[in-house]
Write a protein that holds these residues in place. Structure first.
Motif, PDB file in Angstrom:
ATOM      1  N   PHE A  74       0.831  -1.206   0.000  1.00 57.55           N
ATOM      2  CA  PHE A  74       0.000   0.000   0.000  1.00 57.55           C
ATOM      3  C   PHE A  74       0.866   1.258   0.000  1.00 57.55           C
ATOM      4  O   PHE A  74       0.625   2.196  -0.767  1.00 57.55           O
ATOM      5  CB  PHE A  74      -0.919  -0.014   1.222  1.00 57.55           C
ATOM      6  CG  PHE A  74      -1.651   1.271   1.455  1.00 57.55           C
ATOM      7  CD1 PHE A  74      -2.747   1.608   0.682  1.00 57.55           C
ATOM      8  CD2 PHE A  74      -1.244   2.152   2.452  1.00 57.55           C
ATOM      9  CE1 PHE A  74      -3.426   2.801   0.885  1.00 57.55           C
ATOM     10  CE2 PHE A  74      -1.909   3.343   2.671  1.00 57.55           C
ATOM     11  CZ  PHE A  74      -3.009   3.668   1.892  1.00 57.55           C
ATOM     12  N   LYS A  75       1.880   1.274   0.859  1.00 54.05           N
ATOM     13  CA  LYS A  75       2.750   2.449   0.941  1.00 54.05           C
ATOM     14  C   LYS A  75       3.523   2.654  -0.359  1.00 54.05           C
ATOM     15  O   LYS A  75       3.650   3.783  -0.854  1.00 54.05           O
ATOM     16  CB  LYS A  75       3.720   2.291   2.109  1.00 54.05           C
ATOM     17  CG  LYS A  75       3.069   2.379   3.482  1.00 54.05           C
ATOM     18  CD  LYS A  75       2.542   3.773   3.759  1.00 54.05           C
ATOM     19  CE  LYS A  75       2.033   3.901   5.177  1.00 54.05           C
ATOM     20  NZ  LYS A  75       1.525   5.266   5.475  1.00 54.05           N
ATOM     21  N   ALA A  81      12.262  10.317  -5.703  1.00 52.82           N
ATOM     22  CA  ALA A  81      13.113   9.461  -4.864  1.00 52.82           C
ATOM     23  C   ALA A  81      12.892   9.736  -3.382  1.00 52.82           C
ATOM     24  O   ALA A  81      12.884   8.804  -2.561  1.00 52.82           O
ATOM     25  CB  ALA A  81      14.579   9.683  -5.235  1.00 52.82           C
ATOM     26  N   LYS A  82      12.730  11.007  -3.023  1.00 48.42           N
ATOM     27  CA  LYS A  82      12.484  11.349  -1.624  1.00 48.42           C
ATOM     28  C   LYS A  82      11.174  10.752  -1.134  1.00 48.42           C
ATOM     29  O   LYS A  82      11.092  10.237  -0.004  1.00 48.42           O
ATOM     30  CB  LYS A  82      12.461  12.863  -1.460  1.00 48.42           C
ATOM     31  CG  LYS A  82      12.267  13.314  -0.024  1.00 48.42           C
ATOM     32  CD  LYS A  82      12.302  14.832   0.083  1.00 48.42           C
ATOM     33  CE  LYS A  82      12.095  15.281   1.529  1.00 48.42           C
ATOM     34  NZ  LYS A  82      12.115  16.767   1.646  1.00 48.42           N
ATOM     35  N   GLY A  83      10.158  10.782  -1.973  1.00 47.21           N
ATOM     36  CA  GLY A  83       8.873  10.208  -1.605  1.00 47.21           C
ATOM     37  C   GLY A  83       8.936   8.705  -1.426  1.00 47.21           C
ATOM     38  O   GLY A  83       8.282   8.140  -0.539  1.00 47.21           O
ATOM     39  N   VAL A  84       9.726   8.039  -2.268  1.00 43.20           N
ATOM     40  CA  VAL A  84       9.888   6.589  -2.136  1.00 43.20           C
ATOM     41  C   VAL A  84      10.576   6.243  -0.818  1.00 43.20           C
ATOM     42  O   VAL A  84      10.179   5.318  -0.110  1.00 43.20           O
ATOM     43  CB  VAL A  84      10.690   6.023  -3.327  1.00 43.20           C
ATOM     44  CG1 VAL A  84      11.007   4.551  -3.112  1.00 43.20           C
ATOM     45  CG2 VAL A  84       9.909   6.205  -4.621  1.00 43.20           C
ATOM     46  N   GLY A  85      11.613   7.001  -0.477  1.00 41.51           N
ATOM     47  CA  GLY A  85      12.288   6.768   0.795  1.00 41.51           C
ATOM     48  C   GLY A  85      11.377   7.007   1.979  1.00 41.51           C
ATOM     49  O   GLY A  85      11.386   6.231   2.954  1.00 41.51           O
ATOM     50  N   GLN A  86      10.577   8.058   1.919  1.00 37.38           N
ATOM     51  CA  GLN A  86       9.640   8.346   2.998  1.00 37.38           C
ATOM     52  C   GLN A  86       8.582   7.249   3.104  1.00 37.38           C
ATOM     53  O   GLN A  86       8.213   6.839   4.211  1.00 37.38           O
ATOM     54  CB  GLN A  86       8.973   9.699   2.764  1.00 37.38           C
ATOM     55  CG  GLN A  86       8.024  10.118   3.884  1.00 37.38           C
ATOM     56  CD  GLN A  86       7.428  11.497   3.645  1.00 37.38           C
ATOM     57  OE1 GLN A  86       7.790  12.181   2.689  1.00 37.38           O
ATOM     58  NE2 GLN A  86       6.532  11.913   4.514  1.00 37.38           N
ATOM     59  N   ALA A  87       8.086   6.767   1.951  1.00 36.17           N
ATOM     60  CA  ALA A  87       7.091   5.702   1.962  1.00 36.17           C
ATOM     61  C   ALA A  87       7.660   4.424   2.569  1.00 36.17           C
ATOM     62  O   ALA A  87       6.975   3.720   3.322  1.00 36.17           O
ATOM     63  CB  ALA A  87       6.596   5.439   0.537  1.00 36.17           C
ATOM     64  N   THR A  88       8.917   4.108   2.265  1.00 38.40           N
ATOM     65  CA  THR A  88       9.547   2.905   2.823  1.00 38.40           C
ATOM     66  C   THR A  88       9.692   3.019   4.331  1.00 38.40           C
ATOM     67  O   THR A  88       9.444   2.056   5.072  1.00 38.40           O
ATOM     68  CB  THR A  88      10.923   2.683   2.168  1.00 38.40           C
ATOM     69  OG1 THR A  88      10.763   2.588   0.753  1.00 38.40           O
ATOM     70  CG2 THR A  88      11.557   1.413   2.681  1.00 38.40           C
ATOM     71  N   THR A  89      10.108   4.199   4.803  1.00 37.41           N
ATOM     72  CA  THR A  89      10.220   4.410   6.248  1.00 37.41           C
ATOM     73  C   THR A  89       8.871   4.248   6.935  1.00 37.41           C
ATOM     74  O   THR A  89       8.754   3.577   7.975  1.00 37.41           O
ATOM     75  CB  THR A  89      10.787   5.810   6.536  1.00 37.41           C
ATOM     76  OG1 THR A  89      12.069   5.947   5.910  1.00 37.41           O
ATOM     77  CG2 THR A  89      10.925   6.046   8.030  1.00 37.41           C
ATOM     78  N   GLU A  90       7.838   4.856   6.362  1.00 34.70           N
ATOM     79  CA  GLU A  90       6.500   4.732   6.940  1.00 34.70           C
ATOM     80  C   GLU A  90       6.022   3.290   6.918  1.00 34.70           C
ATOM     81  O   GLU A  90       5.363   2.831   7.863  1.00 34.70           O
ATOM     82  CB  GLU A  90       5.523   5.622   6.175  1.00 34.70           C
ATOM     83  CG  GLU A  90       5.787   7.116   6.329  1.00 34.70           C
ATOM     84  CD  GLU A  90       4.846   7.948   5.488  1.00 34.70           C
ATOM     85  OE1 GLU A  90       4.040   7.346   4.741  1.00 34.70           O
ATOM     86  OE2 GLU A  90       4.909   9.192   5.575  1.00 34.70           O
ATOM     87  N   ALA A  91       6.358   2.566   5.860  1.00 39.02           N
ATOM     88  CA  ALA A  91       5.945   1.170   5.765  1.00 39.02           C
ATOM     89  C   ALA A  91       6.584   0.322   6.851  1.00 39.02           C
ATOM     90  O   ALA A  91       5.934  -0.540   7.459  1.00 39.02           O
ATOM     91  CB  ALA A  91       6.294   0.614   4.382  1.00 39.02           C
ATOM     92  N   MET A  92       7.879   0.548   7.119  1.00 38.81           N
ATOM     93  CA  MET A  92       8.563  -0.230   8.150  1.00 38.81           C
ATOM     94  C   MET A  92       7.982   0.040   9.530  1.00 38.81           C
ATOM     95  O   MET A  92       7.741  -0.882  10.311  1.00 38.81           O
ATOM     96  CB  MET A  92      10.059   0.099   8.137  1.00 38.81           C
ATOM     97  CG  MET A  92      10.795  -0.279   6.865  1.00 38.81           C
ATOM     98  SD  MET A  92      10.720  -2.045   6.492  1.00 38.81           S
ATOM     99  CE  MET A  92       9.362  -2.082   5.302  1.00 38.81           C
ATOM    100  N   THR A 103       4.966   1.337  10.293  1.00 41.59           N
ATOM    101  CA  THR A 103       3.578   0.871  10.356  1.00 41.59           C
ATOM    102  C   THR A 103       3.502  -0.641  10.445  1.00 41.59           C
ATOM    103  O   THR A 103       2.679  -1.191  11.200  1.00 41.59           O
ATOM    104  CB  THR A 103       2.799   1.369   9.128  1.00 41.59           C
ATOM    105  OG1 THR A 103       2.910   2.790   9.022  1.00 41.59           O
ATOM    106  CG2 THR A 103       1.335   0.984   9.230  1.00 41.59           C
ATOM    107  N   SER A 104       4.338  -1.344   9.705  1.00 41.29           N
ATOM    108  CA  SER A 104       4.327  -2.806   9.737  1.00 41.29           C
ATOM    109  C   SER A 104       4.722  -3.329  11.113  1.00 41.29           C
ATOM    110  O   SER A 104       4.089  -4.253  11.638  1.00 41.29           O
ATOM    111  CB  SER A 104       5.284  -3.360   8.676  1.00 41.29           C
ATOM    112  OG  SER A 104       4.866  -3.012   7.382  1.00 41.29           O
ATOM    113  N   ALA A 105       5.763  -2.739  11.706  1.00 41.63           N
ATOM    114  CA  ALA A 105       6.192  -3.177  13.031  1.00 41.63           C
ATOM    115  C   ALA A 105       5.098  -2.947  14.063  1.00 41.63           C
ATOM    116  O   ALA A 105       4.797  -3.829  14.891  1.00 41.63           O
ATOM    117  CB  ALA A 105       7.478  -2.459  13.431  1.00 41.63           C
ATOM    118  N   LEU A 106       4.482  -1.762  14.035  1.00 46.34           N
ATOM    119  CA  LEU A 106       3.396  -1.489  14.968  1.00 46.34           C
ATOM    120  C   LEU A 106       2.213  -2.423  14.733  1.00 46.34           C
ATOM    121  O   LEU A 106       1.578  -2.892  15.693  1.00 46.34           O
ATOM    122  CB  LEU A 106       2.948  -0.033  14.830  1.00 46.34           C
ATOM    123  CG  LEU A 106       3.934   1.037  15.313  1.00 46.34           C
ATOM    124  CD1 LEU A 106       3.393   2.425  15.021  1.00 46.34           C
ATOM    125  CD2 LEU A 106       4.219   0.888  16.797  1.00 46.34           C
TER     126      LEU A 106
END
Length: 257
Positions: A218-219, A227-238, A240-243
């Motif tokens: 989804f992210k 590229a900045k948006g992709v990096g931000q999406a990956t960080t949010e995904a990690m 959110t997934s852990a939580l």
């Protein structure tokens, strides 16, 4: 300042609810497109290999040292009550019910989930997803369904491997360094460990695998901003997934008991 703080909390709550709604909608679309032809078997088996086979080594290694550490600490605690015979079943129960599905899902999140999010995000910002739609190929069916199914199927199998490796590590430490006899370790574990405990871990693994891959897809699928948006999406995904793993661990545990 108080007004701005309240407005910020409200906007954050609204954004969270909206994002959860979009995530649920995407999950429904994945289910809907997952049962429709054509079936992308090549894509599915590729993702099964990437998510499952590619994570075997790190899951086995994590399970081995988790079992060893937990057995070492448990043996020291039980030695205070002269109850070292309980080390085996204690480690086995904790591993099968809680640690194995949680740690396996976390390993898949860090290794495969981040790659999924980055790959899909890159495809989105470079308009490759739009190209699939132009060629009359549904991107959800082609890109997301194989990844979500891979997480659903492979994380429970990785959980079983984690169980085996963790109990082996606990056996090595208990028998090799803590003075617990091999017969006592095995007999006590067989006495207290029931198949239902293993099944609970497998159910949790399936739920975690589904949640992790769905969040990461989804992210990445909705990434914007280059590229900045992709990096931000990956960080949010990690994050959110852990939580999600820890929240779902509590919810599923309550429902199963």
């Amino acid at each position: 300042m108080l007004t701005r703080s309240i407005e910020g909390l409200g906007q954050g709550a609204i954004s969270t609810v909206e994002e959860l709604g979009h995530l649920v909608t995407l999950g429904v679309d994945v289910v809907r497109w997952g049962v429709r032809r054509p079936y992308r078997w090549v894509n599915l088996f590729f993702q099964l290999d990437f998510v499952g086979v590619g994570s075997v080594f790190i899951v086995l290694l994590t399970g081995l040292f988790t079992g060893m550490v937990f057995a070492n600490q448990s043996a020291r605690a039980f030695a205070m009550f002269d109850a070292q015979s309980l080390v085996g079943p204690t480690v086995a129960l904790v591993l099968t019910r809680e640690l194995a599905p949680v740690f396996s899902a976390l390993m898949v999140t860090m290794r495969a989930g981040s790659a999924m999010c980055t790959e899909l995000g890159t495809m989105r910002v470079t308009e490759q997803v739009d190209a699939l739609e132009t060629m009359a190929v549904n991107p959800i069916q082609y890109l997301l369904v194989p990844r979500v199914l891979a997480g659903l199927f492979m994380v429970p199998l990785l959980t079983l491997l984690f169980d085996t490796s963790g109990i082996l590590g606990a056996y090595m430490v208990s028998v090799g360094t803590q003075g617990v006899s091999a017969g006592t370790f095995i007999s006590r574990t067989q006495q207290w460990l029931d198949p239902i405990d293993v099944y609970e871990g497998l159910i949790k693994g399936a739920v975690f695998g589904l949640a992790v891959t769905l969040v990461c897809c989804f992210k990445g699928f909705n990434a914007t901003g280059g590229a900045k948006g992709v990096g931000q999406a990956t960080t949010e995904a990690m994050v959110t997934s852990a939580l999600s793993i820890f929240i779902l661990d509590f919810i599923v545990g309550v429902l199963l008991h």
